[in-house]
Scaffold this active site. Structure first.
Site, PDB file in Angstrom:
ATOM      1  N   LYS A 202     -74.256 -36.570 -59.547  1.00 38.07           N
ATOM      2  CA  LYS A 202     -74.556 -35.224 -59.047  1.00 38.07           C
ATOM      3  C   LYS A 202     -75.622 -34.589 -59.935  1.00 38.07           C
ATOM      4  O   LYS A 202     -75.520 -34.606 -61.161  1.00 38.07           O
ATOM      5  CB  LYS A 202     -73.286 -34.354 -59.054  1.00 38.07           C
ATOM      6  CG  LYS A 202     -72.231 -34.805 -58.037  1.00 38.07           C
ATOM      7  CD  LYS A 202     -71.023 -33.887 -58.078  1.00 38.07           C
ATOM      8  CE  LYS A 202     -69.872 -34.438 -57.266  1.00 38.07           C
ATOM      9  NZ  LYS A 202     -69.936 -34.128 -55.848  1.00 38.07           N
TER      10      LYS A 202
ATOM     11  N   LYS B  64     -63.741 -46.568 -59.214  1.00 36.58           N
ATOM     12  CA  LYS B  64     -62.452 -46.136 -59.729  1.00 36.58           C
ATOM     13  C   LYS B  64     -61.414 -46.195 -58.601  1.00 36.58           C
ATOM     14  O   LYS B  64     -61.836 -46.210 -57.438  1.00 36.58           O
ATOM     15  CB  LYS B  64     -62.563 -44.735 -60.298  1.00 36.58           C
ATOM     16  CG  LYS B  64     -62.746 -43.676 -59.205  1.00 36.58           C
ATOM     17  CD  LYS B  64     -62.564 -42.342 -59.798  1.00 36.58           C
ATOM     18  CE  LYS B  64     -62.109 -41.303 -58.882  1.00 36.58           C
ATOM     19  NZ  LYS B  64     -61.334 -41.497 -57.728  1.00 36.58           N
TER      20      LYS B  64
ATOM     21  N   HIS C 105     -63.833 -38.255 -63.597  1.00 34.44           N
ATOM     22  CA  HIS C 105     -64.847 -37.215 -63.397  1.00 34.44           C
ATOM     23  C   HIS C 105     -64.778 -36.113 -64.468  1.00 34.44           C
ATOM     24  O   HIS C 105     -65.794 -35.734 -65.055  1.00 34.44           O
ATOM     25  CB  HIS C 105     -64.663 -36.532 -62.039  1.00 34.44           C
ATOM     26  CG  HIS C 105     -64.616 -37.467 -60.873  1.00 34.44           C
ATOM     27  ND1 HIS C 105     -65.311 -38.646 -60.822  1.00 34.44           N
ATOM     28  CD2 HIS C 105     -63.957 -37.383 -59.685  1.00 34.44           C
ATOM     29  CE1 HIS C 105     -65.079 -39.242 -59.650  1.00 34.44           C
ATOM     30  NE2 HIS C 105     -64.254 -38.502 -58.953  1.00 34.44           N
TER      31      HIS C 105
ATOM     32  N   GLU D  24     -59.998 -28.196 -54.973  1.00 37.32           N
ATOM     33  CA  GLU D  24     -60.334 -28.617 -53.606  1.00 37.32           C
ATOM     34  C   GLU D  24     -59.397 -27.910 -52.638  1.00 37.32           C
ATOM     35  O   GLU D  24     -58.213 -27.740 -52.943  1.00 37.32           O
ATOM     36  CB  GLU D  24     -60.165 -30.128 -53.458  1.00 37.32           C
ATOM     37  CG  GLU D  24     -61.130 -30.930 -54.309  1.00 37.32           C
ATOM     38  CD  GLU D  24     -60.935 -32.417 -54.100  1.00 37.32           C
ATOM     39  OE1 GLU D  24     -61.725 -33.008 -53.355  1.00 37.32           O
ATOM     40  OE2 GLU D  24     -59.984 -32.972 -54.663  1.00 37.32           O
TER      41      GLU D  24
ATOM     42  N   ARG E  61     -62.803 -58.380 -43.419  1.00 43.04           N
ATOM     43  CA  ARG E  61     -62.029 -59.137 -42.435  1.00 43.04           C
ATOM     44  C   ARG E  61     -62.468 -58.798 -41.009  1.00 43.04           C
ATOM     45  O   ARG E  61     -62.494 -59.634 -40.137  1.00 43.04           O
ATOM     46  CB  ARG E  61     -60.550 -58.800 -42.608  1.00 43.04           C
ATOM     47  CG  ARG E  61     -59.668 -60.015 -42.480  1.00 43.04           C
ATOM     48  CD  ARG E  61     -58.202 -59.674 -42.513  1.00 43.04           C
ATOM     49  NE  ARG E  61     -57.907 -58.385 -43.124  1.00 43.04           N
ATOM     50  CZ  ARG E  61     -57.103 -58.217 -44.163  1.00 43.04           C
ATOM     51  NH1 ARG E  61     -56.544 -59.248 -44.717  1.00 43.04           N
ATOM     52  NH2 ARG E  61     -56.852 -57.026 -44.639  1.00 43.04           N
TER      53      ARG E  61
ATOM     54  N   ASP F 145     -56.601 -39.633 -60.576  1.00 44.43           N
ATOM     55  CA  ASP F 145     -57.637 -39.623 -59.529  1.00 44.43           C
ATOM     56  C   ASP F 145     -58.931 -38.988 -60.035  1.00 44.43           C
ATOM     57  O   ASP F 145     -60.017 -39.519 -59.795  1.00 44.43           O
ATOM     58  CB  ASP F 145     -57.111 -38.860 -58.300  1.00 44.43           C
ATOM     59  CG  ASP F 145     -58.080 -38.888 -57.132  1.00 44.43           C
ATOM     60  OD1 ASP F 145     -58.716 -39.930 -56.922  1.00 44.43           O
ATOM     61  OD2 ASP F 145     -58.186 -37.866 -56.417  1.00 44.43           O
TER      62      ASP F 145
HETATM   63  C1  BG6 Z   1     -62.900 -38.703 -55.540  1.00 45.60           C
HETATM   64  C2  BG6 Z   1     -61.404 -38.505 -55.467  1.00 45.60           C
HETATM   65  O1  BG6 Z   1     -63.243 -39.472 -56.641  1.00 45.60           O
HETATM   66  O2  BG6 Z   1     -63.546 -37.441 -55.625  1.00 45.60           O
HETATM   67  C3  BG6 Z   1     -61.027 -37.588 -54.332  1.00 45.60           C
HETATM   68  O3  BG6 Z   1     -60.761 -39.751 -55.287  1.00 45.60           O
HETATM   69  C4  BG6 Z   1     -61.809 -36.305 -54.400  1.00 45.60           C
HETATM   70  O4  BG6 Z   1     -59.626 -37.311 -54.347  1.00 45.60           O
HETATM   71  C5  BG6 Z   1     -63.297 -36.605 -54.514  1.00 45.60           C
HETATM   72  O5  BG6 Z   1     -61.547 -35.558 -53.224  1.00 45.60           O
HETATM   73  C6  BG6 Z   1     -64.084 -35.326 -54.689  1.00 45.60           C
HETATM   74  O6  BG6 Z   1     -65.445 -35.623 -54.685  1.00 45.60           O
HETATM   75  P1  BG6 Z   1     -66.500 -34.472 -54.453  1.00 45.60           P
HETATM   76  O7  BG6 Z   1     -67.802 -35.140 -54.691  1.00 45.60           O
HETATM   77  O8  BG6 Z   1     -66.300 -33.982 -53.061  1.00 45.60           O
HETATM   78  O9  BG6 Z   1     -66.174 -33.410 -55.448  1.00 45.60           O
END
Ligand code: BG6
Length: 509
Positions: A208, A174, A266, A242, A71, A261
């Site tokens: 990765k 996702k 992952h 994290e 937009r 999430d």
């Molecule tokens: C994302 C999540 O898929 O991966 C986030 O939505 C998360 O919440 C992120 O912080 C982490 O990615 P990475 O590559 O920094 O481990």
């Protein structure tokens, strides 16, 4: 690796002594990449910087064009430039950026505005004629899943979904639904517009390099596979911790939570790579076949009150500074029950894995950032009482980030009299051995342009992952509030109880 080197499929070795597994893959053809949501968070932080990095490495195909649709796309060049300066892996080179901007085209429009899609169709045709390209288009849906249907519908109306010539690929991010039924509904939306083989589901963890190394370590070496089963492995821990919170992400995160999430995608992908059987080849189909097989034999272990835990961060400390709790973050209601920490126990009902628990945990605002998979081997069972007392559990750790590498914990005799055993570790840091790897999105966007779907989960993988965690989400939906843990710690105490019941412990964060 040189593209021109002779490659084999399966294991083989090149003249320079490097071992190769599988093909490097096809070369990217001339194409146009359309990003819907070019000014959104993901596009600014990951996609545009990754495209810049590909340009910097000379990895974009000849005749490449990037079309940004949003937009507020008009005049967004300074924003995109800034995002490259801030987030690209390579230093900002004005010349590379200038060359790339010659290939960037911005279309301003909302997704329900048909004339904007007519303009898009005509721009793509013009670019094809200008560069003599056959009409190869990638549509990257960097938009909330609720917009998939509108965007796909509009593409179909202007005929952009079906190629008269060339190919079409569609990339989706996702969260792919919020449970199994909604995931199936989204697949239905995509299937109406695009054939299954043209859908690329992004799970950036698969991009990765250390994650891809799991398969290399397991199958390129002879010493691990004979031990890779329930006779020798006591348990596996998968941790994604994290230290960041979800500041500024309420719109996405509230109501989604840690399990949807990152565990549904992952972390279950990491589990699949650790647990799958050896594929017959290292091509996309063979790897997907094994991942689907192992995920279909994977289930939550219960009772869930004992085998899972859920937490939400309260106020605490990050890097010595005070940080607010989740419900004090902007956009989160005071009564939010969204979990920022989740831990669960998984079992796999195959002969190889029966009886081996896989513990998974993830959390925001934990003591530090680390993602790792730790495979703990059963301690030696025999020997004299003294030897038994000295026995250690060997642990093989895949450090995915931030210090990517592999370490093996063993017991060694301490110098001096007697037999004092001390745990020591043998380690390998990828960065000290290899050149820095491309960032995950750089790798994955490059793969989409080349048409290599190896690192993209198939529909069946996504659906099995929902099937696995849906019972836990349903359990939590009626279980009241999550436990609270102070920011900067290792999560709620309830998570420790999952392992302490069987005399085990989480690895220290
Ligand atoms: C994302 C999540 O898929 O991966 C986030 O939505 C998360 O919440 C992120 O912080 C982490 O990615 P990475 O590559 O920094 O481990």
């Amino acid at each position: 690796m040189q593209q021109s080197s002779p490659l084999t499929s399966g294991f083989g070795s090149r003249a320079d002594g490097e071992i190769v597994i599988g093909e490097i893959g096809p070369v990217a053809e001339s194409s146009s990449l359309v990003i819907f949501g070019i000014t959104g968070d993901l596009a600014r932080k990951k996609l545009v910087p990754a495209i810049y990095d590909l340009a910097h490495r000379g990895q974009l195909p000849a005749g490449f064009d990037l079309v940004g649709f949003a937009r507020d796309a008009a005049n967004s060049e300074p924003v995109l430039r800034e995002s490259v300066i801030t987030h690209a892996r390579r230093p900002f080179d004005p010349e590379v950026w200038h060359t790339l901007t010659q290939r960037i085209h911005l279309i301003e429009g909302s997704f329900d505005e048909s004339p904007a899609f007519t303009r898009l169709a005509s721009l793509l045709t013009t670019l094809d004629h200008r560069r003599g390209k056959p009409g190869n288009y990638v549509f990257y849906l960097s938009v909330p899943p609720s917009a998939f249907s509108t965007v796909c519908g509009q593409l179909a109306v202007v005929g952009l979904n079906r190629p008269a010539q060339g190919w079409r690929r569609v990339v989706v991010e996702k969260p792919f639904g919020h449970d199994l039924p909604s995931s199936r509904a989204l697949e239905g939306v995509l299937a109406q517009a695009f054939p299954p083989s043209s859908v690329y589901r992004i799970d950036h963890y698969l991009g990765k390099e250390t994650v891809q190394n799991i398969l290399a370590l397991r199958f390129a070496n002879g010493m691990f596979e004979p031990l890779w089963n329930n006779r020798h492995i006591d348990h596996v821990q998968i941790t994604m911790a994290e230290n960041v919170g979800v500041t500024g992400r309420a719109g996405y995160y509230d109501g989604v939570g840690a399990a949807r999430d990152v565990i549904q995608n992952h972390l279950l992908q990491l589990l699949a790579l650790i647990a799958m059987e050896e594929p017959v080849g290292f091509d996309a189909d063979s790897i997907a076949t094994e991942k689907v097989k192992i995920l279909s034999a994977t289930e939550l272990l219960g009772p869930l009150e004992h085998t899972s835990a859920r937490g939400q961060y309260g106020p605490g400390v990050d890097s010595g500074l005070p940080v607010p709790g989740l419900t004090d973050e902007i956009g989160f209601p005071p009564d939010s029950t969204t979990e920022t920490f989740a831990a669960l126990t998984i079992g796999i009902t195959t002969r190889r894995w029966a009886g081996v628990p896989f513990y998974i945990r993830t959390g925001k605002r934990l003591a530090r950032r680390t993602t790792e998979i730790a495979v703990t081997f059963t301690p030696p069972a025999h020997g004299s009482p003294a030897a038994r007392a000295a026995a250690v559990s060997n642990v093989l750790v895949f450090r995915v980030q931030p210090d990517d590498g592999i370490e093996l914990h063993i017991g060694a005799k301490r110098p001096g009299g007697g037999m004092q055993i001390q745990p020591v570790s043998l380690g390998m840091d990828f960065r000290s051995v290899f050149d820095p790897a491309p960032e995950a999105y750089e790798r994955l966007i490059g793969d989409v342009l080349r048409g290599d779907s190896t690192l993209f989960p198939r529909r069946a993988e996504v659906e099995h992952s929902w099937r696995i965690i849906d019972p836990l989400l349903q359990h939590w939906a009626t279980a009241g509030r999550p436990d609270t843990y102070p920011a900067g710690t290792s999560g709620p105490v309830s998570a420790d109880r999952i392992l302490s019941r069987s005399g085990r412990e989480w690895r220290a964060l």
